[in-house]
Scaffold this motif. Structure first.
Motif, PDB file in Angstrom:
ATOM      1  N   THR A 111       1.869  24.084  35.501  1.00 43.88           N
ATOM      2  CA  THR A 111       0.435  24.100  35.208  1.00 43.88           C
ATOM      3  C   THR A 111      -0.233  22.818  35.695  1.00 43.88           C
ATOM      4  O   THR A 111      -1.305  22.842  36.309  1.00 43.88           O
ATOM      5  N   ALA A 112       0.426  21.666  35.426  1.00 43.99           N
ATOM      6  CA  ALA A 112      -0.108  20.392  35.896  1.00 43.99           C
ATOM      7  C   ALA A 112      -0.148  20.345  37.420  1.00 43.99           C
ATOM      8  O   ALA A 112      -1.123  19.879  38.024  1.00 43.99           O
ATOM      9  N   ALA A 113       0.920  20.870  38.034  1.00 43.16           N
ATOM     10  CA  ALA A 113       0.976  20.870  39.495  1.00 43.16           C
ATOM     11  C   ALA A 113      -0.148  21.714  40.086  1.00 43.16           C
ATOM     12  O   ALA A 113      -0.800  21.324  41.070  1.00 43.16           O
ATOM     13  N   MET A 114      -0.388  22.880  39.488  1.00 41.68           N
ATOM     14  CA  MET A 114      -1.464  23.743  39.979  1.00 41.68           C
ATOM     15  C   MET A 114      -2.817  23.051  39.846  1.00 41.68           C
ATOM     16  O   MET A 114      -3.697  23.185  40.701  1.00 41.68           O
ATOM     17  N   GLY A 115      -2.985  22.301  38.758  1.00 43.76           N
ATOM     18  CA  GLY A 115      -4.239  21.579  38.576  1.00 43.76           C
ATOM     19  C   GLY A 115      -4.447  20.515  39.636  1.00 43.76           C
ATOM     20  O   GLY A 115      -5.564  20.348  40.166  1.00 43.76           O
ATOM     21  N   PHE A 116      -3.390  19.778  39.989  1.00 46.71           N
ATOM     22  CA  PHE A 116      -3.504  18.729  41.005  1.00 46.71           C
ATOM     23  C   PHE A 116      -3.740  19.292  42.403  1.00 46.71           C
ATOM     24  O   PHE A 116      -4.431  18.681  43.216  1.00 46.71           O
ATOM     25  N   THR A 117      -3.167  20.474  42.679  1.00 49.54           N
ATOM     26  CA  THR A 117      -3.375  21.077  43.997  1.00 49.54           C
ATOM     27  C   THR A 117      -4.727  21.768  44.112  1.00 49.54           C
ATOM     28  O   THR A 117      -5.217  21.994  45.226  1.00 49.54           O
ATOM     29  N   GLY A 118      -5.315  22.118  42.979  1.00 52.12           N
ATOM     30  CA  GLY A 118      -6.607  22.816  42.989  1.00 52.12           C
ATOM     31  C   GLY A 118      -6.511  24.286  43.315  1.00 52.12           C
ATOM     32  O   GLY A 118      -7.529  24.956  43.510  1.00 52.12           O
ATOM     33  N   LEU A 119      -5.265  24.830  43.344  1.00 51.91           N
ATOM     34  CA  LEU A 119      -5.088  26.233  43.722  1.00 51.91           C
ATOM     35  C   LEU A 119      -5.762  27.210  42.748  1.00 51.91           C
ATOM     36  O   LEU A 119      -6.435  28.144  43.202  1.00 51.91           O
ATOM     37  N   PRO A 120      -5.599  27.049  41.415  1.00 49.46           N
ATOM     38  CA  PRO A 120      -6.232  28.023  40.507  1.00 49.46           C
ATOM     39  C   PRO A 120      -7.747  28.108  40.672  1.00 49.46           C
ATOM     40  O   PRO A 120      -8.312  29.203  40.720  1.00 49.46           O
ATOM     41  N   SER A 121      -8.399  26.948  40.770  1.00 44.81           N
ATOM     42  CA  SER A 121      -9.863  26.970  40.902  1.00 44.81           C
ATOM     43  C   SER A 121     -10.269  27.548  42.249  1.00 44.81           C
ATOM     44  O   SER A 121     -11.257  28.293  42.341  1.00 44.81           O
ATOM     45  N   ASP A 122      -9.509  27.236  43.310  1.00 50.26           N
ATOM     46  CA  ASP A 122      -9.818  27.804  44.624  1.00 50.26           C
ATOM     47  C   ASP A 122      -9.615  29.318  44.618  1.00 50.26           C
ATOM     48  O   ASP A 122     -10.419  30.067  45.194  1.00 50.26           O
ATOM     49  N   LEU A 123      -8.526  29.756  43.975  1.00 50.64           N
ATOM     50  CA  LEU A 123      -8.253  31.186  43.905  1.00 50.64           C
ATOM     51  C   LEU A 123      -9.318  31.910  43.092  1.00 50.64           C
ATOM     52  O   LEU A 123      -9.772  32.999  43.464  1.00 50.64           O
ATOM     53  N   ALA A 124      -9.716  31.295  41.972  1.00 46.94           N
ATOM     54  CA  ALA A 124     -10.760  31.890  41.137  1.00 46.94           C
ATOM     55  C   ALA A 124     -12.085  31.978  41.910  1.00 46.94           C
ATOM     56  O   ALA A 124     -12.802  32.982  41.829  1.00 46.94           O
ATOM     57  N   ALA A 125     -12.394  30.917  42.677  1.00 51.67           N
ATOM     58  CA  ALA A 125     -13.634  30.930  43.466  1.00 51.67           C
ATOM     59  C   ALA A 125     -13.575  32.006  44.549  1.00 51.67           C
ATOM     60  O   ALA A 125     -14.565  32.695  44.811  1.00 51.67           O
ATOM     61  N   TRP A 126     -12.384  32.164  45.174  1.00 50.69           N
ATOM     62  CA  TRP A 126     -12.243  33.190  46.209  1.00 50.69           C
ATOM     63  C   TRP A 126     -12.408  34.588  45.637  1.00 50.69           C
ATOM     64  O   TRP A 126     -13.093  35.435  46.212  1.00 50.69           O
ATOM     65  N   ILE A 127     -11.782  34.830  44.474  1.00 48.83           N
ATOM     66  CA  ILE A 127     -11.923  36.138  43.835  1.00 48.83           C
ATOM     67  C   ILE A 127     -13.380  36.375  43.436  1.00 48.83           C
ATOM     68  O   ILE A 127     -13.883  37.497  43.498  1.00 48.83           O
ATOM     69  N   ILE A 158       3.328  19.652  44.188  1.00 52.73           N
ATOM     70  CA  ILE A 158       2.772  18.297  44.089  1.00 52.73           C
ATOM     71  C   ILE A 158       3.170  17.449  45.292  1.00 52.73           C
ATOM     72  O   ILE A 158       2.350  16.742  45.887  1.00 52.73           O
ATOM     73  N   SER A 159       4.442  17.510  45.669  1.00 52.64           N
ATOM     74  CA  SER A 159       4.931  16.631  46.732  1.00 52.64           C
ATOM     75  C   SER A 159       4.358  16.997  48.101  1.00 52.64           C
ATOM     76  O   SER A 159       4.147  16.117  48.946  1.00 52.64           O
ATOM     77  N   GLN A 160       4.078  18.288  48.315  1.00 57.53           N
ATOM     78  CA  GLN A 160       3.629  18.720  49.635  1.00 57.53           C
ATOM     79  C   GLN A 160       2.117  18.882  49.746  1.00 57.53           C
ATOM     80  O   GLN A 160       1.578  18.831  50.855  1.00 57.53           O
ATOM     81  N   THR A 208      -0.172  32.143  33.607  1.00 60.30           N
ATOM     82  CA  THR A 208      -1.351  31.697  32.855  1.00 60.30           C
ATOM     83  C   THR A 208      -2.125  30.593  33.572  1.00 60.30           C
ATOM     84  O   THR A 208      -3.363  30.598  33.594  1.00 60.30           O
ATOM     85  N   SER A 209      -1.413  29.640  34.183  1.00 57.61           N
ATOM     86  CA  SER A 209      -2.115  28.528  34.832  1.00 57.61           C
ATOM     87  C   SER A 209      -2.967  28.991  35.997  1.00 57.61           C
ATOM     88  O   SER A 209      -3.991  28.371  36.313  1.00 57.61           O
ATOM     89  N   ILE A 210      -2.564  30.075  36.651  1.00 58.11           N
ATOM     90  CA  ILE A 210      -3.311  30.574  37.804  1.00 58.11           C
ATOM     91  C   ILE A 210      -4.372  31.580  37.387  1.00 58.11           C
ATOM     92  O   ILE A 210      -5.489  31.595  37.928  1.00 58.11           O
ATOM     93  N   MET A 211      -4.052  32.428  36.408  1.00 56.77           N
ATOM     94  CA  MET A 211      -4.940  33.531  36.051  1.00 56.77           C
ATOM     95  C   MET A 211      -6.090  33.128  35.130  1.00 56.77           C
ATOM     96  O   MET A 211      -7.182  33.680  35.215  1.00 56.77           O
ATOM     97  N   LEU A 212      -5.851  32.176  34.223  1.00 57.70           N
ATOM     98  CA  LEU A 212      -6.867  31.892  33.204  1.00 57.70           C
ATOM     99  C   LEU A 212      -8.206  31.435  33.766  1.00 57.70           C
ATOM    100  O   LEU A 212      -9.258  31.846  33.244  1.00 57.70           O
TER     101      LEU A 212
END
Length: 432
Positions: A294-310, A34-36, A345-349
């Motif tokens: 999980t909240a941090a991953m949501g704010f960074t957008g990493l899970p959705s970006d990773l899912a889109a890349w896959i 979140i901070s970075q 779970t926050s990244i994979m789901l």
């Protein structure tokens, strides 16, 4: 995205490798994310998410089931199971080795913990089976493999954690774990039969025959166990009680069972209670850290970006599951099962949902793969339990458990090819 993933992966490896508790590692990773990589106030998110994760009603079932397992661990349940099961298993190829498989399956149905199942059954079966001349390697292998059923057969602690982390129904997940648990018991028992036919000289001869009535009399010691299973699991499946209410019933019944066995005293009561408090707070702390992550991953957008890349890779659902299987096994070599679930779970789901995979089915898939990691070094918890009980080298125990690792991998393949093994009971419950 690549820079963010690299920074977070290095940070996670440094935190875990330096011996920082998993909960603190998750919180530290979330703080860095979140901070970075976002403009959101980190302290506000941390405070709100950790607080919201600490008062989930579903979590109340967790300490109760853990307390029930702690009580039963200190009772004579394993001794009663061995005495009640052995007369019926004498004539089956593999003979009393099946007591490890069936006994672990039964104890898993009331303990919810792999390590507790391994320790409780091992305390009784290792000296008894080795004294009778059974192959030590197979004794350890069946115990290490079968004890993992504590993660799958309800009331499974890790299924409760998965349900809370993914907002799924605990009752439906419990239902989904039944048939895969029976499938694994069948695979383990079938392997023992084939092994005994292949190496008949390594199986001691059957003991003296018992009459049918003598077998029934010996089986009376199983009645309290079946009453406990019916009281806890049956009340959930019948819709009489929620998982939380059934957990309270289980604690009362296990206290009564231990008292009737003469295995309950003030000291044992306090030991069981403190053991449950320590384990429950550890899990709750990890879940709080996972909620923040999980909240941090949501704010960074990493899970959705990773899912889109896959998604751009064009992987089929089967290829995705194959990749995830390897990933979870490798991750499980270094983390315990609960940490694997809450960390991923926050990244994979998002990518799992994007692939159209049912989350109830995926929960059982994940738990079976995590089961496999319980018997893989260097951090296979069942291996540590057996090493402490026998003094044998951990690699020796891991080699003994290797066939059961393969059988669980076969189980993953079977539920992938025939998903109805997992989904049939939850769907039947939903339609009733």
């Amino acid at each position: 995205m690549l820079v963010m993933m690299t920074v977070l992966l290095v940070a996670l490896l440094l935190l875990l490798g330096s011996g920082v508790w998993v909960a603190f590692s998750l919180m530290g990773l979330a703080w860095i994310a979140i901070s970075q990589f976002s403009s959101i106030p980190t302290g506000d998110v941390m405070a709100s998410d950790i607080w919201s994760a600490s008062y989930s009603w579903e979590l109340t079932a967790l300490p109760m089931f853990i307390w029930m397992g702690e009580i039963l661990f200190r009772s004579r349940l394993a001794e009663d199971m061995f005495s009640g099961l052995s007369p019926w298993l004498q004539r089956i190829p593999g003979r009393l080795l099946h007591t490890n498989v069936v006994g672990c399956g039964l104890f898993a149905a009331v303990s919810g913990s792999s390590a507790a199942t391994c320790a409780t059954m091992g305390k009784m079966s290792i000296p008894e089976l080795t004294k009778r001349g059974y192959d030590e390697r197979l004794v350890l292998g069946t115990l290490a493999g079968s004890a993992t059923l504590g993660l799958l057969i309800p009331p499974s602690i890790i299924l409760i954690v998965y349900a809370v982390a993914t907002d799924q129904s605990i009752a439906r997940l419990f239902m989904a774990g039944v048939l895969p648990g029976v499938m694994l018991i069948t695979l383990f028992a079938g392997y023992l039969m084939l092994w005994s036919w292949r190496y008949p000289d390594k199986v001691p001869p059957a003991e003296a025959r018992m009459s049918f009535m003598d077998k029934l009399r010996a089986s009376r010691r199983l009645i309290p166990l079946f009453a406990l299973i019916v009281g806890v699991i049956g009340s959930i499946y019948a819709g009489i009680a929620s998982p939380t209410e059934a957990a309270a019933v289980g604690v009362v019944l296990s206290l009564l069972l231990a008292k009737l066995q003469g295995a309950m005293s003030r000291r044992i009561f306090m030991e069981a209670l403190l053991g449950a408090v320590k384990t429950s707070t550890m899990i709750a702390f990890i879940l709080a850290g996972a909620s923040f992550l999980t909240a941090a991953m949501g704010f960074t957008g990493l899970p959705s970006d990773l899912a889109a890349w896959i998604g751009t890779l064009g992987l089929s659902p089967l290829m995705l599951l194959a990749v995830l299987t390897v990933f979870f096994i490798l991750l499980g070599c270094f983390l315990d099962g609960i940490s694997v679930v809450v960390l991923t779970t926050s990244i994979m789901l998002p990518m799992v949902e994007a692939a159209g995979i049912d989350l109830i089915w995926f929960g059982i898939f994940l738990v079976i793969v995590v089961e496999m990691s319980q018997i893989t070094p260097p951090v296979g918890f069942n291996l540590f339990v057996l090493q402490g009980m026998t003094g044998r080298n951990i690699l020796h125990i891991a080699r003994a458990a290797l066939p059961f690792f393969g059988l669980m991998l076969l189980g993953v393949i079977l539920i992938t090819l025939f998903p109805q093994i997992v989904t049939y009971l939850p769907e039947a419950m939903g339609n009733s």
